[in-house]
Scaffold this motif. Structure first.
Motif, PDB file in Angstrom:
ATOM      1  N   PHE A 108       0.830  -1.207   0.000  1.00 19.73           N
ATOM      2  CA  PHE A 108       0.000   0.000   0.000  1.00 19.73           C
ATOM      3  C   PHE A 108       0.867   1.260   0.000  1.00 19.73           C
ATOM      4  N   ARG A 109       1.878   1.268   0.858  1.00 21.98           N
ATOM      5  CA  ARG A 109       2.751   2.450   0.937  1.00 21.98           C
ATOM      6  C   ARG A 109       3.443   2.702  -0.396  1.00 21.98           C
ATOM      7  N   LEU A 110       4.025   1.666  -0.958  1.00 23.14           N
ATOM      8  CA  LEU A 110       4.780   1.848  -2.199  1.00 23.14           C
ATOM      9  C   LEU A 110       3.887   2.235  -3.377  1.00 23.14           C
ATOM     10  N   CYS A 111       2.784   1.526  -3.559  1.00 19.39           N
ATOM     11  CA  CYS A 111       1.953   1.738  -4.752  1.00 19.39           C
ATOM     12  C   CYS A 111       0.956   2.879  -4.589  1.00 19.39           C
ATOM     13  N   ALA A 112       0.180   2.843  -3.508  1.00 16.67           N
ATOM     14  CA  ALA A 112      -0.899   3.823  -3.347  1.00 16.67           C
ATOM     15  C   ALA A 112      -0.387   5.168  -2.841  1.00 16.67           C
ATOM     16  N   THR A 113       0.598   5.142  -1.972  1.00 16.36           N
ATOM     17  CA  THR A 113       1.071   6.394  -1.382  1.00 16.36           C
ATOM     18  C   THR A 113       2.226   7.004  -2.164  1.00 16.36           C
ATOM     19  N   GLY A 135       3.335   5.933  -5.235  1.00 21.14           N
ATOM     20  CA  GLY A 135       3.140   5.899  -6.678  1.00 21.14           C
ATOM     21  C   GLY A 135       4.042   4.949  -7.446  1.00 21.14           C
ATOM     22  N   TYR A 136       4.614   3.959  -6.791  1.00 17.92           N
ATOM     23  CA  TYR A 136       5.459   2.990  -7.484  1.00 17.92           C
ATOM     24  C   TYR A 136       4.611   2.169  -8.460  1.00 17.92           C
ATOM     25  N   ALA A 137       5.180   1.802  -9.579  1.00 21.14           N
ATOM     26  CA  ALA A 137       4.548   0.854 -10.489  1.00 21.14           C
ATOM     27  C   ALA A 137       4.555  -0.507  -9.809  1.00 21.14           C
ATOM     28  N   TYR A 138       3.597  -1.359 -10.160  1.00 20.17           N
ATOM     29  CA  TYR A 138       3.486  -2.670  -9.523  1.00 20.17           C
ATOM     30  C   TYR A 138       4.792  -3.452  -9.615  1.00 20.17           C
ATOM     31  N   GLN A 139       5.413  -3.478 -10.794  1.00 22.21           N
ATOM     32  CA  GLN A 139       6.619  -4.278 -10.963  1.00 22.21           C
ATOM     33  C   GLN A 139       7.773  -3.725 -10.130  1.00 22.21           C
ATOM     34  N   VAL A 140       7.889  -2.412 -10.044  1.00 20.63           N
ATOM     35  CA  VAL A 140       8.953  -1.806  -9.240  1.00 20.63           C
ATOM     36  C   VAL A 140       8.743  -2.160  -7.767  1.00 20.63           C
ATOM     37  N   ALA A 141       7.487  -2.075  -7.301  1.00 18.33           N
ATOM     38  CA  ALA A 141       7.180  -2.446  -5.913  1.00 18.33           C
ATOM     39  C   ALA A 141       7.472  -3.928  -5.688  1.00 18.33           C
ATOM     40  N   THR A 156       6.149 -11.233  -6.583  1.00 25.23           N
ATOM     41  CA  THR A 156       5.774 -11.119  -7.994  1.00 25.23           C
ATOM     42  C   THR A 156       4.835  -9.941  -8.230  1.00 25.23           C
ATOM     43  N   HIS A 157       4.760  -9.559  -9.492  1.00 27.38           N
ATOM     44  CA  HIS A 157       3.834  -8.506  -9.918  1.00 27.38           C
ATOM     45  C   HIS A 157       2.407  -8.865  -9.510  1.00 27.38           C
ATOM     46  N   ALA A 158       2.023 -10.132  -9.699  1.00 31.18           N
ATOM     47  CA  ALA A 158       0.666 -10.581  -9.370  1.00 31.18           C
ATOM     48  C   ALA A 158       0.368 -10.455  -7.878  1.00 31.18           C
ATOM     49  N   VAL A 159       1.356 -10.748  -7.044  1.00 26.28           N
ATOM     50  CA  VAL A 159       1.170 -10.614  -5.596  1.00 26.28           C
ATOM     51  C   VAL A 159       0.878  -9.156  -5.250  1.00 26.28           C
ATOM     52  N   VAL A 160       1.658  -8.236  -5.803  1.00 27.28           N
ATOM     53  CA  VAL A 160       1.445  -6.813  -5.538  1.00 27.28           C
ATOM     54  C   VAL A 160       0.056  -6.396  -6.018  1.00 27.28           C
ATOM     55  N   ARG A 161      -0.283  -6.752  -7.236  1.00 24.74           N
ATOM     56  CA  ARG A 161      -1.581  -6.369  -7.809  1.00 24.74           C
ATOM     57  C   ARG A 161      -2.741  -6.906  -6.966  1.00 24.74           C
ATOM     58  N   ASN A 162      -2.681  -8.177  -6.622  1.00 27.93           N
ATOM     59  CA  ASN A 162      -3.772  -8.792  -5.862  1.00 27.93           C
ATOM     60  C   ASN A 162      -3.877  -8.230  -4.450  1.00 27.93           C
ATOM     61  N   ARG A 163      -2.749  -8.075  -3.784  1.00 22.31           N
ATOM     62  CA  ARG A 163      -2.783  -7.546  -2.414  1.00 22.31           C
ATOM     63  C   ARG A 163      -3.273  -6.099  -2.395  1.00 22.31           C
ATOM     64  N   ARG A 165      -7.284  -2.013  -1.086  1.00 22.14           N
ATOM     65  CA  ARG A 165      -8.169  -0.920  -1.518  1.00 22.14           C
ATOM     66  C   ARG A 165      -9.628  -1.256  -1.236  1.00 22.14           C
ATOM     67  N   THR A 166     -10.025  -2.490  -1.494  1.00 22.10           N
ATOM     68  CA  THR A 166     -11.402  -2.910  -1.220  1.00 22.10           C
ATOM     69  C   THR A 166     -11.695  -2.814   0.271  1.00 22.10           C
ATOM     70  N   GLN A 167     -10.765  -3.278   1.086  1.00 22.87           N
ATOM     71  CA  GLN A 167     -10.936  -3.217   2.540  1.00 22.87           C
ATOM     72  C   GLN A 167     -11.050  -1.771   3.014  1.00 22.87           C
ATOM     73  N   LEU A 168     -10.171  -0.894   2.546  1.00 19.99           N
ATOM     74  CA  LEU A 168     -10.201   0.498   2.981  1.00 19.99           C
ATOM     75  C   LEU A 168     -11.422   1.229   2.440  1.00 19.99           C
ATOM     76  N   ARG A 169     -11.801   0.940   1.204  1.00 19.13           N
ATOM     77  CA  ARG A 169     -13.002   1.548   0.634  1.00 19.13           C
ATOM     78  C   ARG A 169     -14.217   1.165   1.470  1.00 19.13           C
ATOM     79  N   GLY A 170     -14.288  -0.105   1.887  1.00 17.21           N
ATOM     80  CA  GLY A 170     -15.378  -0.563   2.749  1.00 17.21           C
ATOM     81  C   GLY A 170     -15.383   0.171   4.084  1.00 17.21           C
ATOM     82  N   ALA A 171     -14.209   0.384   4.656  1.00 21.19           N
ATOM     83  CA  ALA A 171     -14.114   1.096   5.932  1.00 21.19           C
ATOM     84  C   ALA A 171     -14.571   2.540   5.777  1.00 21.19           C
ATOM     85  N   VAL A 172     -14.189   3.188   4.680  1.00 20.43           N
ATOM     86  CA  VAL A 172     -14.595   4.571   4.439  1.00 20.43           C
ATOM     87  C   VAL A 172     -16.107   4.636   4.251  1.00 20.43           C
ATOM     88  N   THR A 173     -16.658   3.740   3.464  1.00 18.12           N
ATOM     89  CA  THR A 173     -18.098   3.719   3.223  1.00 18.12           C
ATOM     90  C   THR A 173     -18.846   3.453   4.530  1.00 18.12           C
TER      91      THR A 173
END
Length: 186
Positions: free
Chosen positions: A141-146, A148-154, A161-168, A173-181
């Motif tokens: 979350f820190r690297l990508c969302a905060t 701005g790292y690209a998934y592969q760089v993170a 793997t790229h897939a691990v970053v993307r999926n996590r 984001r879904t968890q935090l969006r739910g908390a905000v809502t």
């Protein structure tokens, strides 16, 4: 009056022009501000822009701030909400120029008097939710969302793997969006 919290100390120092103190405020509060913007705008790109705009406005207004509480987050959240409302108005103008319909209720809900001052509870809820994440999820979350790292760089930085970053990141984001809502609906 002695400054008891980091926010109080950093705000006072940043108000005097100390950029490193302002960076500390930014690091401490960028995530909750981002998620407030994301909750209003439902767009990652717009939320990132509004988050940056919020801190630009905060830097400019800090010399006049009299921080009355222990946390600067409610003040930042209010700035964020105003910036998000401005972004929604801009969307409305842009859509009107392209003859697309605008959901008037979205704008009305955003700028209602009741909603102008966001409670510290929403920010605390977001912070608590981030605190429940695993260490890897927080780093993704820190690297990508905060930051701005690209998934592969993170992925390279974290040794996954790229897939691990993307999926996590998607799950976070879904968890935090739910908390905000959930917090906004309460």
């Amino acid at each position: 009056m002695p400054l008891h919290t980091d926010d109080q100390r950093w705000a006072a120092q940043a108000a005097g022009g100390d950029e490193s103190a302002f960076r500390e405020l930014y690091r401490a509060h960028v995530r909750p501000v981002y998620w407030i913007a994301q909750g209003i705008l439902a767009s990652s790109a717009d939320a990132e822009d509004v988050t940056q705009e919020t801190f630009v406005v905060a830097w400019r207004k800090l010399p006049d701030l009299e921080l009355r509480g222990e946390s600067i987050l409610p003040w930042l959240a209010t700035i964020c909400r105003f910036q998000a409302a401005n972004r929604l108005r801009q969307r409305r103008r842009d859509q009107a120029h392209t003859a697309e319909a605008v959901d008037e209720t979205l704008l009305a809900d955003t700028v209602s008097v009741e909603e102008q001052v966001i409670t510290a509870e929403l920010a605390a809820r977001i912070t608590r939710e981030v605190g429940t994440l695993s260490e890897l999820d927080r780093e993704v979350f820190r690297l990508c969302a905060t930051e701005g790292y690209a998934y592969q760089v993170a992925a390279d930085e974290l040794g996954v793997t790229h897939a691990v970053v993307r999926n996590r990141l998607s799950r976070v984001r879904t968890q935090l969006r739910g908390a905000v809502t959930e917090a906004r609906d309460a």
